[in-house]
Design a protein around this motif. Structure first.
Motif, mmCIF file in Angstrom:
data_model
loop_
_atom_site.group_PDB
_atom_site.id
_atom_site.type_symbol
_atom_site.label_atom_id
_atom_site.label_comp_id
_atom_site.label_asym_id
_atom_site.label_seq_id
_atom_site.Cartn_x
_atom_site.Cartn_y
_atom_site.Cartn_z
ATOM 1 N N ASP A 1 0.810 -1.209 0.000
ATOM 2 C CA ASP A 1 0.000 0.000 0.000
ATOM 3 C C ASP A 1 0.849 1.266 0.000
ATOM 4 O OD1 ASP A 1 -2.613 -1.260 0.273
ATOM 5 O OD2 ASP A 1 -1.985 -1.788 2.297
ATOM 6 N N SER A 2 0.285 2.343 -0.514
ATOM 7 C CA SER A 2 0.860 3.663 -0.297
ATOM 8 C C SER A 2 0.665 4.024 1.175
ATOM 9 C CB SER A 2 0.163 4.706 -1.172
ATOM 10 O OG SER A 2 -1.190 4.861 -0.745
ATOM 11 N N TYR A 3 1.382 5.031 1.633
ATOM 12 C CA TYR A 3 1.231 5.421 3.046
ATOM 13 C C TYR A 3 -0.204 5.864 3.320
ATOM 14 C CZ TYR A 3 1.817 7.760 7.511
ATOM 15 O OH TYR A 3 1.687 8.142 8.821
ATOM 16 N N GLY A 4 -0.785 6.615 2.406
ATOM 17 C CA GLY A 4 -2.152 7.086 2.601
ATOM 18 C C GLY A 4 -3.145 5.944 2.692
ATOM 19 N N ALA A 5 -3.009 4.966 1.783
ATOM 20 C CA ALA A 5 -3.902 3.806 1.815
ATOM 21 C C ALA A 5 -3.679 2.995 3.080
ATOM 22 C CB ALA A 5 -3.668 2.939 0.581
ATOM 23 N N ILE B 1 -2.664 3.901 6.196
ATOM 24 C CA ILE B 1 -3.253 4.430 7.425
ATOM 25 C C ILE B 1 -4.775 4.494 7.330
ATOM 26 C CG2 ILE B 1 -1.164 5.681 8.045
ATOM 27 C CD1 ILE B 1 -2.496 8.255 7.106
ATOM 28 N N GLY B 2 -5.307 4.477 6.093
ATOM 29 C CA GLY B 2 -6.748 4.398 5.924
ATOM 30 C C GLY B 2 -7.302 3.009 6.185
ATOM 31 N N GLU C 1 -0.338 3.834 11.441
ATOM 32 C CA GLU C 1 0.377 5.098 11.591
ATOM 33 C C GLU C 1 1.313 5.049 12.796
ATOM 34 O OE1 GLU C 1 -0.512 9.901 11.419
ATOM 35 O OE2 GLU C 1 -2.146 8.519 11.920
ATOM 36 N N HIS D 1 6.956 1.964 1.091
ATOM 37 C CA HIS D 1 5.572 1.757 0.656
ATOM 38 C C HIS D 1 5.539 1.513 -0.859
ATOM 39 C CE1 HIS D 1 4.437 3.181 4.632
ATOM 40 N NE2 HIS D 1 5.208 4.239 4.439
ATOM 41 N N ASN D 2 4.396 1.044 -1.350
ATOM 42 C CA ASN D 2 4.205 0.763 -2.781
ATOM 43 C C ASN D 2 5.220 -0.260 -3.302
ATOM 44 O OD1 ASN D 2 2.019 2.653 -3.366
ATOM 45 N ND2 ASN D 2 3.527 4.279 -3.060
#
Length: 214
Positions: A53-57, A59-60, A66, A81-82
């Motif tokens: 995942d990306s960092y945004g994905a 923590i979502g 996080e 990430h990614n």
């Protein structure tokens, strides 16, 4: 209780892994496995922890991600990430690295149908095969690749040992996996509306592989 061992001056162990090894953790969900290692070692400086995942994905998806990433950063772990297990050798932070241990716990290609469907089994096998093809190029000459995997049908149909052999890897041993050996580790579904929920483990094993000697 988790087995923490000392083998040599200043070297800290957690089950199969030590602070003296360079360790790559692939597809670590909410990064709780990497954090379990770093906590046992008292440092994460020997660990590279990765997520698809990306960092945004990330923590979502995961309630503790996080905080886990923050703790890993404080402990000196390289967090990436990614990172796709099937093409990770092309990543600029990995292509020049070699590792003593490469770990992929419970690889899963996503919820594309029922686990026993041959189409789904083939997707999982494709993921594992791609991981092996990449991981062998990131391994030190006497390093090991570890995959933890659920046992029984349909998981045995993935035929992980055969996939490893096709990638010029030899089986060292197969040992039981127990979550309690890694305090703080929380396996996650990783996909779908219940991605933050744990999946049942049941009987599991860690498969250990090394580069085949010809």
């Amino acid at each position: 209780m988790a087995r923490r061992r000392r083998r040599g001056s200043g070297v800290k162990w957690l089950k199969h892994y030590s602070s003296a090894q360079s360790i790559l953790v692939v597809g670590d969900g909410d990064f709780s496995f990497s954090l379990a290692l770093a906590t046992a070692f008292g440092s994460g400086a020997n660990i590279v922890a990765t997520s698809l995942d990306s960092y945004g994905a990330l923590i979502g998806k995961y309630s503790q991600a996080e905080a886990n990433v923050m703790d890993l950063n404080i402990m000196g772990t390289k967090v990436l990430h990614n990172i796709n297990a099937k093409n990770m050798t092309g990543h600029h932070d990995l292509r020049i690295r070699k590792f003593d241990r490469i770990i992929f716990n419970f690889p899963h290609a996503g919820f594309k149908g029922r686990e026993e469907e041959m189409r789904v089994i083939k997707l999982h096998r494709k993921l594992v095969k791609g991981f092996f093809v990449n991981a062998r190029h990131l391994l030190k000459p006497y390093g090991e690749i570890h995959i933890s995997h659920k046992m029984g049908y349909p998981y045995d149909a993935w035929d992980i040992e055969q996939l490893a052999s096709e990638s010029s890897l030899a089986t060292i041993e197969i040992v039981s996996f127990h979550k309690h050996h890694y305090p703080g580790y929380n396996q996650k579904k990783g996909d779908g509306p219940r991605c933050n929920q744990p999946f049942p483990l049941g009987a599991c094993c860690t498969f250990k592989f090394c580069l085949r000697c010809y």
